[in-house]
Design a protein around this motif. Structure first.
Motif, PDB file in Angstrom:
ATOM      1  N   GLN A 538     -18.911 -22.215  24.654  1.00 32.33           N
ATOM      2  CA  GLN A 538     -18.679 -22.948  25.897  1.00 32.33           C
ATOM      3  C   GLN A 538     -19.926 -22.859  26.780  1.00 32.33           C
ATOM      4  OE1 GLN A 538     -16.251 -20.153  25.334  1.00 32.33           O
ATOM      5  NE2 GLN A 538     -15.358 -21.539  23.817  1.00 32.33           N
ATOM      6  N   TYR A 539     -19.948 -23.685  27.829  1.00 29.94           N
ATOM      7  CA  TYR A 539     -21.075 -23.731  28.746  1.00 29.94           C
ATOM      8  C   TYR A 539     -20.629 -23.147  30.095  1.00 29.94           C
ATOM      9  CZ  TYR A 539     -21.964 -27.355  25.270  1.00 29.94           C
ATOM     10  OH  TYR A 539     -22.091 -28.053  24.094  1.00 29.94           O
ATOM     11  N   ALA A 540     -21.333 -22.100  30.558  1.00 31.06           N
ATOM     12  CA  ALA A 540     -20.977 -21.412  31.800  1.00 31.06           C
ATOM     13  C   ALA A 540     -22.094 -21.581  32.828  1.00 31.06           C
ATOM     14  CB  ALA A 540     -20.731 -19.935  31.527  1.00 31.06           C
ATOM     15  N   PHE A 541     -21.710 -21.886  34.071  1.00 29.52           N
ATOM     16  CA  PHE A 541     -22.695 -22.053  35.136  1.00 29.52           C
ATOM     17  C   PHE A 541     -21.999 -22.014  36.489  1.00 29.52           C
ATOM     18  CE2 PHE A 541     -21.338 -26.369  36.037  1.00 29.52           C
ATOM     19  CZ  PHE A 541     -20.879 -26.818  34.810  1.00 29.52           C
ATOM     20  N   THR A 542     -22.815 -21.936  37.538  1.00 30.28           N
ATOM     21  CA  THR A 542     -22.285 -21.981  38.899  1.00 30.28           C
ATOM     22  C   THR A 542     -22.937 -23.112  39.683  1.00 30.28           C
ATOM     23  OG1 THR A 542     -23.922 -20.340  39.591  1.00 30.28           O
ATOM     24  CG2 THR A 542     -21.708 -19.540  39.097  1.00 30.28           C
ATOM     25  N   THR A 543     -22.181 -23.606  40.664  1.00 25.99           N
ATOM     26  CA  THR A 543     -22.740 -24.429  41.725  1.00 25.99           C
ATOM     27  C   THR A 543     -22.649 -23.585  42.995  1.00 25.99           C
ATOM     28  OG1 THR A 543     -20.583 -25.410  42.288  1.00 25.99           O
ATOM     29  CG2 THR A 543     -21.892 -26.508  40.565  1.00 25.99           C
ATOM     30  N   LYS A 544     -22.909 -24.166  44.132  1.00 25.69           N
ATOM     31  CA  LYS A 544     -22.881 -23.383  45.365  1.00 25.69           C
ATOM     32  C   LYS A 544     -21.476 -22.904  45.725  1.00 25.69           C
ATOM     33  CE  LYS A 544     -26.954 -25.487  47.517  1.00 25.69           C
ATOM     34  NZ  LYS A 544     -27.470 -26.264  48.674  1.00 25.69           N
ATOM     35  N   LYS A 545     -20.440 -23.590  45.196  1.00 25.40           N
ATOM     36  CA  LYS A 545     -19.083 -23.271  45.624  1.00 25.40           C
ATOM     37  C   LYS A 545     -18.131 -22.898  44.497  1.00 25.40           C
ATOM     38  CE  LYS A 545     -19.307 -26.277  49.700  1.00 25.40           C
ATOM     39  NZ  LYS A 545     -18.698 -27.457  50.407  1.00 25.40           N
TER      40      LYS A 545
END
Length: 798
Positions: A538-545
């Motif tokens: 899977q692909y894991a990441f964050t945005t600002k929120k």
């Protein structure tokens, strides 16, 4: 308020006087349509259509312009289910799709006009956009529409025949685009080089799936002819396809070839005579009894080829035709005194007189000119026939080795076919389409159908860099594209986000696999994880929120996404302490660190005492059996253990450069604004080395290697080279498949340089690029980077 009333009118329109029968969307495909199209994903298909090279060259044709104008209103419709289109002409269509709530949420446009009308007591919604109409009716759980009132009424009254539904079932419902071509309702579609063949009805129906990438179009399906005598494809009825070997004898400079195979010539001949409405002739038919393949090589003067399973038998059948007129490269050339024999025997496939022939192993080649035979002999002996060309081999891999009818054409012939088919006069740039193929393989009462339209790039020498594709996104690119691994194929794919926050997954052939619109920009690099511990990534990441985990299809992996109360200020850090896929996700929020587990829950045992704002992405390092979490916090270097406690107290403060932290030679390594290289051991011992770096230097390192760039001087593992003065990106160090590569891009001249571990420039670099890169070294070096503001470049080396 106006919008509210309009929505109520639409709901009333769809709820009144609708048929309560249980329909499926495919029930409304139409036997009278010239073409039936199923679109599984309108948005993805639109992007892939726009990026396909061949289709983009046809965008100026009348048919393309008419179709684009006709379907313009479709851009205002949402549908999460497949759409079935009945195309009656380039200007008239109807369609059906399963109803869903999102269908009513039409894309906003001030020029879009919607109204409720009645057609023969049927409540209908009328949509108008740019003077184009669309009429919609709800039938049970199906939305049916058309761009004329008459077509809507006809579509509602004429349900699909069993035959059409059976053809539809032969296609793959998960494919973006599937087509049923009704040859009975249209003029014959030009498909062959030979114009005579284009005047014959090949079949009644073609049903196939379409696979689009930037430089390829693949068609896969079946051909169905209901009339046993009037369709050309039924000439192969009751025969078994043989191996197509004509490429072995076809010069690579030919316009193309047609290969015909069967296992029993008498059956084939009987079918052919029935098609031609003539009685079989016994004259000379024994010549073809042991022939498994009949071929036509197309050029200024065509040649006919017989591929025999018994060369001696065929030679004996030609015993009265062995008057040698000359020898070329030790090959005798004979005269042939029955010039109309093949023209009469094999019509409509071959319609040329022949006067000469020669034998090359199992092939007997006939032509009306000796020059054609000389060319074929030379290419066959020099092994410069199509069979030995990489572009032909690439296409062959996508076809069956056995087929009843196979046509292969070069770019010039493909252009001629398209111009005839589309009635266009403008020139096309199809020279790179060195090999395109159409294939039919008869099987019982239908034939398998395949077609490949392939743009090929010839690698002229070893160790060259080839631009594999240059694909344009819908909008400008927001962040640098990166490679991710396809856990199914093991190949590299590409993730990239555009300025409207749409995330794209793109295959290594340039095909857009999916798009997903996010609310915000992704921070930093996307990580790959195996949350379910089953080998699927899977692909894991964050945005600002928020924090996201997406599966390979772009769907959310529960319980993610997780909405975060405070703003995220650094890219997501992913830790896997024991290699057991018990992941920890570390999220930076100003001065604080939040650690989540694989279920999106807080890890209660992790507590970090905040002090200064964290100014770098936390990284996980392992030295021996101990784990370290290291990051910068203003002018402090913080090194924690697993639970967030200080593992190595660092009493000295630093003026950090804006480069990252690294673990090099088992030492924490970084640079300062003053140009010093600083290392810290696990025991806390600090060492400094003055490198004479400028404030804006770049630095990168792996566990054993390092590189830095200051002004125009690039140093790799202690070896320094001088580059031309320019505006360079920070050096990037890649350790891939036991090899070290270092890249820099000159943003001023838009040149990408890649060096090996000895600071030597890789052969054929620099190449064009406008940003940093991602690099993988598997069987060959693969590089992805930015081109123009909205384009992605993919390079490979051989």
């Amino acid at each position: 308020m106006k919008a509210l009333w309009l929505s109520l009118i639409i709901l009333i329109c769809f709820s009144c006087k609708t048929d309560t029968k249980h329909y499926k969307a495919e029930d409304f495909i139409n036997d009278n349509a010239s073409t039936v199209i199923r679109i599984s994903n309108v948005e993805n298909l639109s992007s892939n259509l726009n990026n396909n090279d061949l289709l983009s060259q046809l965008s100026s044709t009348k048919n393309y312009i008419n179709l684009k104008s006709t379907f313009e209103i479709f851009s205002k419709i949402n549908s999460e289910y497949p759409i079935y289109l009945n195309l009656f002409s380039s200007e008239e269509f109807s369609f059906s799709t399963t109803y869903s709530d999102v269908f009513l949420k039409l894309k906003d446009d001030k020029e879009l006009v919607r109204d409720s009308i009645t057609i023969d007591e049927l409540s209908v919604e009328k949509m108008t956009f740019n003077n184009k109409n669309l009429f919609l009716s709800k039938q049970g759980n199906v939305i049916v529409g058309a761009n004329t009132k008459e077509r809507l009424k006809e579509t509602l009254q004429t349900l699909a025949s069993d035959q059409l539904l059976k053809l539809l079932k032969t296609t793959n419902e998960t494919t973006e685009l599937s087509i049923i071509k009704n040859e009975k309702q249209t003029l014959k579609t030009p498909l062959f080089i030979d114009s005579l063949l284009n005047t014959k009805q090949l079949t009644n129906y073609l049903a196939f799936d379409v696979d689009l990438s930037q430089e390829n179009i693949l068609l896969n399906g079946i051909s169905k002819a209901t009339d046993s005598t009037k369709s050309l494809i039924n000439i192969f009825k009751n025969t078994i396809a043989q191996e197509n070997e004509l490429a072995l004898i076809t010069p690579n400079n030919s316009d193309g070839f047609l290969s015909i195979t069967y296992n029993d010539y008498q059956i084939f001949k009987s079918n052919l005579d029935a098609f031609n409405n003539k009685k079989s002739s016994e004259d000379y038919t024994t010549l073809l009894n042991n022939i498994s393949e009949i071929g036509i090589i197309y050029n200024d003067s065509n040649a006919l080829v017989l591929n025999t399973i018994d060369a001696e038998y065929t030679k004996n059948q030609l015993s009265d035709q062995q008057i040698e007129i000359e020898t070329y490269r030790s090959i005798p050339i004979y005269s042939f005194n029955k010039p109309d024999f093949f023209k009469n025997e094999l019509a409509p496939f071959f319609n040329t007189r022949v006067q000469y022939y020669c034998q090359l192993d199992q092939f007997f080649i006939f032509s009306n000119t000796k020059e054609v035979l000389l060319d074929i002999i030379a290419n066959y002996q020099n092994k410069t026939t199509l069979f030995f060309k990489a572009y032909y081999k690439a296409v062959s891999k996508q076809l069956s080795s056995h087929s009843s009818l196979l046509q292969v054409v070069n770019g010039k012939s493909l252009e001629a076919i398209l111009k005839t088919s589309l009635k266009m006069s403008a020139s096309l740039d199809l020279e790179p389409y060195r090999t395109s193929a159409v294939q039919f393989t008869y099987d019982d009462d239908f034939a398998h159908f395949n077609a490949v339209f392939n743009k090929s790039k010839v690698v002229k020498e070893l160790n060259t860099v080839t631009e594999k594709f240059n694909i344009k996104l819908d909008e400008d690119i927001l962040n640098d594209p990166q490679f991710v691994k396809n856990h199914v194929t093991g190949k590299n794919e590409i993730l990239v986000q555009d300025v409207k926050n749409t995330l794209y997954l793109i295959s290594n052939t340039g095909k857009i696999l999916w798009k997903k619109t996010l609310k915000e920009e992704i921070l930093g690099k996307i990580e790959q994880v195996d949350l379910l511990k089953n080998g699927k990534l899977q692909y894991a990441f964050t945005t600002k929120k928020a924090m996201y985990v997406l599966d390979r299809e772009g769907n959310d992996t529960k319980p993610f996404p997780v909405t975060l109360k405070d703003k995220v200020t650094q890219p997501l850090s992913v830790f896997e302490y024991e290699g057991r896929k018990n992941y920890r996700f570390l999220i930076t929020q100003g001065k604080e660190l939040l650690m989540l587990d694989a279920k999106g829950k807080n890890v209660s045992g992790f507590k970090y005492k905040k002090d200064n704002t964290i100014t770098s992405q936390p990284k996980h390092f392992r030295i021996g059996t101990k784990d370290y979490i290291a990051f910068k916090a203003k002018d402090e270097l913080i090194i924690l253990d697993r639970v967030g406690s200080i593992r190595i107290p660092v009493k000295e403060n630093f003026k950090f450069s804006d480069n990252e932290l690294f673990l090099n030679q088992n030492k924490f390594t970084f640079t300062t604004e003053d140009g010093e290289l600083v290392t810290l051991t696990a025991s806390g011992a600090i060492a400094k080395q003055a490198l004479g770096l400028t404030k804006n230097h770049g630095f990168d390192a792996s566990s054993v290697s390092s590189t830095y760039l200051t002004e125009n001087k690039l140093t790799i593992n202690g070896k320094t080279i001088e580059l031309d003065f320019g505006n360079y990106t920070k050096p990037q160090l890649f350790y891939s498949n036991d090899k070290i590569f270092v890249s820099v891009t000159d943003l001023q001249t838009q040149k990408l340089y890649v060096f090996d571990s000895n600071a030597k420039l890789i052969y054929n670099f620099p190449v064009f690029a406008t940003a940093s890169i991602d690099l993988k070294n598997t069987h060959q070096i693969e590089i992805v980077t930015k081109g123009d503001t909205n384009s992605i470049l993919f390079y490979t080396t051989n």
